[in-house]
Design a protein around this motif. Structure first.
Motif, PDB file in Angstrom:
ATOM      1  N   ASN A   7       0.876  -1.059   0.117  1.00 24.33           N
ATOM      2  CA  ASN A   7      -0.044   0.109  -0.206  1.00 24.33           C
ATOM      3  C   ASN A   7       0.716   1.219  -0.083  1.00 24.33           C
ATOM      4  O   ASN A   7       1.700   1.354   0.834  1.00 24.33           O
ATOM      5  N   THR A   8       0.586   2.092  -0.895  1.00 25.18           N
ATOM      6  CA  THR A   8       1.238   3.520  -0.775  1.00 25.18           C
ATOM      7  C   THR A   8       0.120   4.715  -0.542  1.00 25.18           C
ATOM      8  O   THR A   8      -0.857   4.736  -1.659  1.00 25.18           O
ATOM      9  N   PHE A   9      -0.260   4.920   0.203  1.00 22.82           N
ATOM     10  CA  PHE A   9      -1.498   5.861   0.761  1.00 22.82           C
ATOM     11  C   PHE A   9      -0.979   7.206   1.648  1.00 22.82           C
ATOM     12  O   PHE A   9      -1.837   7.992   1.706  1.00 22.82           O
ATOM     13  N   MET A  10       0.246   7.422   1.658  1.00 19.99           N
ATOM     14  CA  MET A  10       0.673   8.530   2.458  1.00 19.99           C
ATOM     15  C   MET A  10       0.138  10.067   1.835  1.00 19.99           C
ATOM     16  O   MET A  10       0.079  10.936   2.515  1.00 19.99           O
ATOM     17  N   ALA A  11       0.158  10.085   0.499  1.00 17.92           N
ATOM     18  CA  ALA A  11       0.205  11.304  -0.195  1.00 17.92           C
ATOM     19  C   ALA A  11      -1.237  11.577  -0.784  1.00 17.92           C
ATOM     20  O   ALA A  11      -1.415  12.436  -1.521  1.00 17.92           O
ATOM     21  N   ASN A  12      -1.993  10.600  -0.398  1.00 21.34           N
ATOM     22  CA  ASN A  12      -3.512  10.870  -1.378  1.00 21.34           C
ATOM     23  C   ASN A  12      -4.224  11.911  -0.455  1.00 21.34           C
ATOM     24  O   ASN A  12      -4.220  12.203   0.474  1.00 21.34           O
ATOM     25  N   THR A  13      -4.715  12.822  -1.364  1.00 23.87           N
ATOM     26  CA  THR A  13      -5.592  13.678  -1.084  1.00 23.87           C
ATOM     27  C   THR A  13      -7.058  13.588  -1.200  1.00 23.87           C
ATOM     28  O   THR A  13      -7.596  12.915  -2.268  1.00 23.87           O
ATOM     29  N   PHE A  14      -7.902  13.859  -0.325  1.00 30.70           N
ATOM     30  CA  PHE A  14      -9.393  13.558  -0.369  1.00 30.70           C
ATOM     31  C   PHE A  14     -10.355  14.754  -0.342  1.00 30.70           C
ATOM     32  O   PHE A  14     -11.539  14.683  -0.392  1.00 30.70           O
ATOM     33  N   THR A  23       0.124   9.686  11.480  1.00 29.97           N
ATOM     34  CA  THR A  23       1.391   9.797  12.519  1.00 29.97           C
ATOM     35  C   THR A  23       1.662   8.806  13.127  1.00 29.97           C
ATOM     36  O   THR A  23       1.178   7.929  13.621  1.00 29.97           O
ATOM     37  N   ASN A  24       2.915   8.842  13.913  1.00 27.40           N
ATOM     38  CA  ASN A  24       3.676   8.032  14.577  1.00 27.40           C
ATOM     39  C   ASN A  24       3.738   6.638  14.199  1.00 27.40           C
ATOM     40  O   ASN A  24       3.152   5.423  14.944  1.00 27.40           O
ATOM     41  N   ASN A  33       4.493  -9.007  19.563  1.00 32.54           N
ATOM     42  CA  ASN A  33       5.012  -9.169  18.342  1.00 32.54           C
ATOM     43  C   ASN A  33       6.094  -8.219  17.612  1.00 32.54           C
ATOM     44  O   ASN A  33       6.419  -8.684  16.453  1.00 32.54           O
ATOM     45  N   GLY A  34       5.758  -7.087  18.086  1.00 25.74           N
ATOM     46  CA  GLY A  34       6.662  -5.993  17.615  1.00 25.74           C
ATOM     47  C   GLY A  34       5.907  -5.298  16.677  1.00 25.74           C
ATOM     48  O   GLY A  34       6.364  -4.502  15.696  1.00 25.74           O
ATOM     49  N   TYR A  35       4.809  -5.541  16.464  1.00 27.92           N
ATOM     50  CA  TYR A  35       3.694  -5.120  15.377  1.00 27.92           C
ATOM     51  C   TYR A  35       3.581  -3.471  15.903  1.00 27.92           C
ATOM     52  O   TYR A  35       3.180  -3.120  16.870  1.00 27.92           O
ATOM     53  N   THR A  36       3.559  -2.715  14.638  1.00 30.47           N
ATOM     54  CA  THR A  36       3.615  -0.897  14.752  1.00 30.47           C
ATOM     55  C   THR A  36       2.168  -0.773  14.281  1.00 30.47           C
ATOM     56  O   THR A  36       1.125  -1.502  13.635  1.00 30.47           O
ATOM     57  N   LYS A  37       1.936   0.408  14.464  1.00 35.01           N
ATOM     58  CA  LYS A  37       0.718   1.111  14.159  1.00 35.01           C
ATOM     59  C   LYS A  37       0.748   1.076  12.596  1.00 35.01           C
ATOM     60  O   LYS A  37      -0.452   0.839  11.920  1.00 35.01           O
ATOM     61  N   LEU A 113      -9.415   6.335  11.431  1.00 32.52           N
ATOM     62  CA  LEU A 113     -10.040   5.957  12.655  1.00 32.52           C
ATOM     63  C   LEU A 113      -8.825   4.930  13.328  1.00 32.52           C
ATOM     64  O   LEU A 113      -8.542   5.191  14.447  1.00 32.52           O
ATOM     65  N   ALA A 114      -8.376   4.348  12.403  1.00 27.49           N
ATOM     66  CA  ALA A 114      -7.051   3.433  13.165  1.00 27.49           C
ATOM     67  C   ALA A 114      -5.919   4.328  13.408  1.00 27.49           C
ATOM     68  O   ALA A 114      -5.460   4.197  14.615  1.00 27.49           O
ATOM     69  N   ASN A 115      -5.558   5.473  12.762  1.00 33.19           N
ATOM     70  CA  ASN A 115      -4.573   6.080  12.963  1.00 33.19           C
ATOM     71  C   ASN A 115      -4.944   6.966  14.201  1.00 33.19           C
ATOM     72  O   ASN A 115      -4.054   7.507  15.223  1.00 33.19           O
TER      73      ASN A 115
END
Length: 308
Positions: A7-14, A23-24, A33-37, A113-115
């Motif tokens: 997935n490449t979603f960081m620059a999408n504009t809505f 963020t973070n 598990n070491g799983y991140t946001k 919501l997840a962020n």
């Protein structure tokens, strides 16, 4: 069905002036598990095409874990910093107050919501255009100190009772229990859904009195599976199918085939790391929960006969 985890979603504009700001991303959400946001966001971006039908047009309960599943948790109705492109709805609560709720209408909102710290997505059991007409009746198998094979035994007893005159579906809760849904097709009221669910639970309780309970008091049902039918009322919500849960191992609430509901079933096998492959192989096992539904009156008649 092919879902991708790339997935490449960081620059999408809505919107003309608004972006999805994540963020973070490297914050640890599952330390065991070491799983991140970012791992959670990647999962939700990939699973969104399958998950969104169970979220769209439903008020969302925001259960936040901003520091991961082992950190502080709290509930929040709406955010004052909600971007303009996220939809909300104003509803009248039972006490007459008017309150806003978030809707999750698209994958950018799901990621927002997840962020925001909502590891899990908890939609209402009815949609905003028919809040008194649920899509399904629910029996939540909530165990206290019960080995999982015994929970499976209860689930299959519920299945047999449902099949007296209807059909039901099962999913893992993503934590300790199992969720069983009976599709209603938004044809019936919550009172009717509650009646049917209670009749079915009563029959199961009669069959397995030493293993099941209909008593909500936790002190009275240790070592038992609570046949919880209280979710069948307006404003109640459940963890959505495919939702990650704030629980050990980054588990997911996973739709199941009834043939999988055996003593070999391991709910810990369904995680944000494994769920995409499963959906690619098995497809969406939950689709009929949003279908035309059962003939509830006919099923209740059969349940009442069995209760005599």
């Amino acid at each position: 069905m092919r879902l991708s985890g790339d997935n490449t979603f960081m620059a999408n504009t809505f919107g003309p002036d608004d972006k999805l700001h994540l963020t973070n991303l490297h914050k640890i959400f599952w330390p065991e598990n070491g799983y991140t946001k970012k791992d959670l966001l990647d999962y939700y971006r990939a699973i969104a095409p399958v998950m969104l039908p169970y979220l769209v047009n439903r008020p969302q309960v925001l259960h936040r874990h901003v520091d991961g599943h082992t950190g502080k948790e709290f509930y929040q109705r709406v955010s004052r910093k909600t971007p303009a492109w996220i939809q909300t709805t104003e509803l009248t609560l039972e006490d007459g107050r008017r309150r806003d709720f978030h809707l999750c209408q698209d994958w950018p909102t799901l990621l927002w919501l997840a962020n925001f710290g909502c590891i899990e997505l908890i939609p209402w059991n009815a949609r905003v255009d028919a809040l008194d007409r649920p899509d399904y009746a629910v029996i939540d198998l909530d165990p206290i100190d019960v080995p999982f094979p015994k929970i499976v035994e209860v689930a299959n007893a519920v299945r047999k009772v449902i099949e007296i005159g209807a059909t039901g579906l099962c999913k893992t809760s993503g934590k300790r229990g199992l969720h069983i849904y009976i599709p209603l097709g938004r044809q019936y009221s919550f009172d009717q859904a509650m009646l049917a669910a209670k009749l079915a639970a009563t029959l199961v309780n009669r069959q397995l009195p030493a293993l099941t309970s209909m008593d909500p008091r936790t002190e009275n049902r240790k070592g038992m599976v609570y046949l919880d039918t209280t979710r069948n009322s307006r404003g109640q919500a459940m963890a959505a199918p495919y939702s990650a849960r704030p629980y050990l191992g980054a588990t997911v609430s996973a739709p199941l085939k009834w043939s999988e509901v055996t003593k070999r079933l391991d709910p810990g096998a369904f995680t944000i790391r494994t769920m995409l492959d499963r959906v690619n192989k098995a497809g969406d096992l939950w689709a009929s929960t949003l279908g035309p539904g059962i003939d509830l009156a006919a099923w209740v008649q059969e349940l009442e006969k069995a209760c005599r």
